[in-house]
Design an enzyme around this catalytic site. Structure first.
Site, PDB file in Angstrom:
ATOM      1  N   MET A  20     -75.068 -93.118 -52.795  1.00 14.42           N
ATOM      2  CA  MET A  20     -76.220 -93.640 -53.527  1.00 14.42           C
ATOM      3  C   MET A  20     -76.403 -95.140 -53.367  1.00 14.42           C
ATOM      4  O   MET A  20     -77.182 -95.748 -54.098  1.00 14.42           O
ATOM      5  CB  MET A  20     -76.084 -93.303 -55.017  1.00 14.42           C
ATOM      6  CG  MET A  20     -76.447 -91.877 -55.359  1.00 14.42           C
ATOM      7  SD  MET A  20     -78.140 -91.489 -54.924  1.00 14.42           S
ATOM      8  CE  MET A  20     -79.022 -92.629 -55.971  1.00 14.42           C
ATOM      9  N   LYS A  38     -75.565-103.868 -54.901  1.00 17.49           N
ATOM     10  CA  LYS A  38     -75.652-102.486 -54.461  1.00 17.49           C
ATOM     11  C   LYS A  38     -77.119-102.134 -54.227  1.00 17.49           C
ATOM     12  O   LYS A  38     -77.926-102.119 -55.147  1.00 17.49           O
ATOM     13  CB  LYS A  38     -75.040-101.554 -55.508  1.00 17.49           C
ATOM     14  CG  LYS A  38     -74.990-100.105 -55.078  1.00 17.49           C
ATOM     15  CD  LYS A  38     -74.222 -99.264 -56.083  1.00 17.49           C
ATOM     16  CE  LYS A  38     -74.102 -97.835 -55.620  1.00 17.49           C
ATOM     17  NZ  LYS A  38     -73.363 -96.988 -56.580  1.00 17.49           N
ATOM     18  N   ASP A 131     -67.547 -88.101 -60.741  1.00 13.85           N
ATOM     19  CA  ASP A 131     -66.984 -88.305 -59.395  1.00 13.85           C
ATOM     20  C   ASP A 131     -65.716 -89.153 -59.480  1.00 13.85           C
ATOM     21  O   ASP A 131     -65.508 -90.066 -58.689  1.00 13.85           O
ATOM     22  CB  ASP A 131     -68.014 -88.978 -58.496  1.00 13.85           C
ATOM     23  CG  ASP A 131     -67.650 -88.845 -57.007  1.00 13.85           C
ATOM     24  OD1 ASP A 131     -66.865 -87.939 -56.681  1.00 13.85           O
ATOM     25  OD2 ASP A 131     -68.145 -89.645 -56.199  1.00 13.85           O
TER      26      ASP A 131
END
Length: 842
Positions: A20, A38, A131
């Site tokens: 992502m 990010k 995750d």
């Protein structure tokens, strides 16, 4: 993007890329601090849903404020690019830390408490990470945990753009309900946390599968492997915490991260209060070899322990290996006629003598460059052996009739491989291995030099030169003189011995142009009848054998490519094994190439790289197939190429492979000495000629290419085991097939010799198959390397030239170092195990 400035952030370097987002290290020019940015990946920019999901992730994480969670500073959109400004964590991931060294129990509990506190904070805000794995947990420079990447988190109460039924986590860490597409909540993170805790202590996952379907089955249906198998002295409290976190039914797990964190804190307190003895300190300080990530196996796995154990068979192999080494040394002289080739004239001496010959014949080589090639003469050793026997063959070699230095003196210094060939404007001189002249030639000229000699003068002159240079009296020889008008003044004189020498025609040639000698040679040439017989006999068998080898190699390459393509996954291309083996092949090809010009070297280098890349893709498929067929047999090789030389599997491979290699050389030399006693045995010295031609300390070519044979052996054995359920057939069938490839190098016609040769190769193949099945790929690889090095060491020593004796000594030292390294790794493992046993008893 590196070097560019977005908003007030100057991008410094790329840190990584996930499902992502792409993460960069950047400088905040306003606040003068280092941050992490990010970005939404470029290929997702067109998707509005992904942008919303990306921003939703940032909104979720921004609500968290905890020392063990990566801090979000800002969310921005500049120039059509969405990105999150995050805290820059300087350190390494938990997986990277595990790859360096295992984590002690006390430190693992400390990390676990911090991870538990981070999850407790996130769960209290309604955020499920989904995750949790060792790649998403950082350890900073202060040894503090930072939970990263909530890129798959679900913010309850917000838009549900991330479907709770999507199995997007990593399979080995996913909870059963997550794999099945069920409802995911905080308890799913607790299961994943339990997997990470197990991994911290053992460097492996509690569930194992060789592919996705097998891993899913293991998580859903199998119990996690008991951690006591890897850490026998682990506390019962720790086992209870771990088992409860890994319960398959969410109702039986810890219901909240707070409960798990509470138990971990209590365990940490009890662990800190437990007294430590000197033995426990030594045991915990002793380094333990970690798992190779490519296989997921561990040194402490029962199958690995069994596969790398030293048993009574190891003692027997040690005895046989030592006997094999002694036999190889004792029988080499009897088995190899090349042992008579004692190099009294090394290359530098041959080059000097060639210059002396040119000067003696009143020629001028000023400004010309010299180049020497060691090669066989026209003497056919097979003919000598057939007509006069093996002892006469040895004498022919010893007297310098079989080999010579071909020295080319030219303007460019290029090497002329064709025989006969005299470079234009230069000289071609042959010097035997004892330093005596064999042949001298310079091209004829357009005009004669000096007063032309009469026939009688030319014959007398040539006889005198032959007497001085060859110590040869031509009395009783058939003589022929031919005068040529073009080029002018050329007289060709030929003497032929009426009596065969070593079954060959002895021919002395002298060419005189004017009053100058332009050619002088004494050669032994086989008869036309023998050449025709040879071409119809052994050459046919040789060509057939070579065809078998080519077809087998081609089939192996095709098999590897088919496996790689049909696997529909390019993960095998990331493996270290295919990379290392293809590099070895490339280096071997470069060492094999004998080039004189820059163009030829560049061409050979390009060809070597292309073939190396082809080998890389092929080996990737072959190793992937071998990994699926029998993962355990590749474990030692994976440890070896990873550089873990002290690992138990590497130690076992070094010892068993090296000893088996010595044994194989002993078998070959012993039976070859028996072959040489059989009338009709056809000897060869091509291998020794290649060693002398390559020069000392050049063993990369033969060592590199043994990997091809090892891979073929592994494939044949694995196929045999799949086809034949009986153990004895699975052992014998490959051992019978492999000698066919070996025998392709034997140019023999005598049936008895062929049978002995087949027996020799069969026994060697039997040892190879046994070593592969018992100790794995690495041991078989080392068997071939050591046998090649030991054979090269024995051959080099027989040359007796100081440089080759030095090469022999270095190769023997290398073999001794391999055995010493294996013994050290084995003793180290035993000491660590003893310390752990004493510590657990205390």
């Amino acid at each position: 993007m590196i070097g560019t400035t977005i908003s007030h952030y100057k991008i410094l370097e790329k840190l990584g890329e996930g499902g992502m987002g792409v993460v960069y290290k950047a400088q905040d020019t306003k606040l003068d601090r280092i941050v992490a940015l990010k970005f939404l990946p470029h290929y997702l920019h067109a998707s509005e849903d992904e942008k919303v999901r990306f921003l939703q992730e940032a909104k979720a994480v921004a609500t968290l404020n905890h020392p063990n969670i990566c801090v979000i500073h800002d969310i921005k959109e500049e120039e059509g690019k969405n990105f999150i400004v995050m805290e820059f964590v300087e350190g390494m991931t938990l997986r990277e830390k595990l790859s360096q060294a295992p984590i002690a129990v006390k430190e693992a509990v400390t990390y676990a408490v911090q991870i538990g506190e981070a999850l407790e904070e996130a769960h209290s805000k309604g955020i499920v990470h989904r995750d949790i794995k060792s790649d998403n947990i950082m350890v900073n420079k202060k040894n503090q945990i930072k939970v990263m990447d909530f890129g798959l988190a679900k913010l309850k109460g917000a838009l549900k753009l991330t479907k709770t039924t999507s199995t997007v986590g990593t399979l080995g860490y996913m909870a059963p309900e997550q794999i099945q597409g069920g409802e995911i909540d905080a308890r799913s993170d607790i299961f994943s946390f339990g997997v990470v805790l197990f991994e911290m202590l053992t460097s492996r996952l509690p569930f194992r599968g060789e592919h996705e379907a097998a891993m899913m089955y293991s998580v859903l249906n199998e119990e996690p492997q008991p951690i006591q198998k890897y850490i026998p002295d682990i506390s019962s409290e720790f086992v209870h915490i771990l088992n409860r976190a890994l319960e398959k039914d969410p109702e039986n797990r810890y219901q909240t991260a707070a409960d798990l964190r509470s138990d971990l804190k209590r365990l940490k307190r009890d662990t800190a209060a437990k007294p430590h003895s000197a033995l426990s300190t030594l045991a915990s300080a002793a380094p333990v070899d970690t798992t190779v990530s490519e296989s997921g196996l561990s040194e402490s796995d029962p199958e690995i322990v069994q596969f790398t154990s030293f048993t009574k068979a190891s003692i027997s192999l040690a005895v046989l290996g030592i006997l094999g080494a002694l036999a190889a040394g004792l029988f080499y002289h009897k088995s190899a006629v090349g042992s008579e080739l004692k190099l009294q004239c090394p290359e530098v001496v041959a080059l000097s003598k060639a210059r002396e010959v040119v000067a003696e014949f009143r020629a001028d080589a000023t400004g010309l460059k010299s180049n020497a090639t060691f090669r066989a003469t026209f003497l056919d050793l097979n003919l000598v052996s057939s007509k006069a026997g093996i002892e006469e063959t040895r004498r022919a070699i010893r007297d310098g009739n079989a080999t010579c230095w071909k020295v080319d003196i030219t303007k460019s210094g290029e090497r002329y491989k064709n025989i006969p060939c005299c470079p234009l404007g230069g000289f071609s001189i042959w010097i035997d291995h004892r330093g005596r002249l064999v042949s001298y030639e310079t091209p004829v000229r357009d005009s004669a030099t000096g007063t032309a000699l009469t026939n009688e003068q030319a014959i007398a002159f040539a006889q005198e030169v032959a007497r001085r240079k060859f110590a040869l009296d031509t009395t009783g020889y058939d003589m022929e003189i031919v005068r040529r008008s073009s080029p002018p003044g050329l007289a060709e004189i030929t003497w032929r011995n009426r009596d065969p020498v070593f079954g060959h025609k002895e021919i002395l040639r002298a060419n005189i142009q004017g009053s100058k000698l332009i050619k002088l040679s004494r050669l032994l040439e086989p008869t036309e009848e023998w050449r025709e017989k040879k071409n119809q006999g052994s050459d046919a068998l040789w060509n057939a054998g070579r065809a078998v080898v080519v077809l087998a190699s081609f089939a192996t390459f095709v098999f590897g490519l088919v496996v790689l393509i049909r696997g529909k996954s390019w993960n095998p291309l990331r493996g270290r094994l295919p990379m290392v083996t293809s590099i070895l092949i490339t280096i071997g090809l470069l060492f094999e190439a004998q080039t004189a010009s820059v163009f030829d070297f560049v061409f050979d280098a390009f060809f070597s790289v292309i073939l190396g890349f082809t080998c890389f893709t092929t080996f990737a498929g072959l190793f992937e197939w071998l990994r699926i067929s029998n993962l355990v047999r590749l474990y030692g090789a994976e440890q070896l190429v990873a550089g873990r030389l002290s690992a138990r599997a590497v130690a076992a491979s070094l010892i068993h492979g090296s000893l088996a290699g010595l044994l194989c050389v002993g078998i070959e030399k012993s039976l070859k000495s028996l072959m040489s006693m059989v009338p009709g045995y056809l000897p060869s010295i091509s291998e020794l000629i290649g060693i002398i031609e390559s020069g000392p300390l050049v063993s990369a070519y033969p060592v590199a290419f043994v990997i091809l044979l090892v891979v073929e052996t592994a494939v044949v054995v694995e196929l045999a085991e799949k086809l034949f359920r009986k153990r004895i057939l699975a052992l014998l069938i490959p051992a019978l097939l492999l000698p066919i490839l070996f025998l392709a190098t034997e140019r023999q016609e005598n049936l008895t010799v062929l049978l002995i040769g087949f027996l020799s190769r069969f026994l060697i193949a039997l040892v190879m198959v046994y070593i592969y099945r018992s100790y794995g790929f690495a041991a078989t690889w080392l068997l071939m390397i050591v046998s090649t090095l030991f054979d090269l060491a024995i051959s080099s020593r027989s040359v007796q030239d100081p440089s080759f004796v030095f090469q022999s000594n270095m190769l023997l030292v290398l073999i001794a170092l391999l055995l010493t390294l294996g013994a050290w790794g084995y003793m180290r493992t035993r000491v660590i195990q003893s310390l752990k046993t004493l510590n657990s008893e205390q």
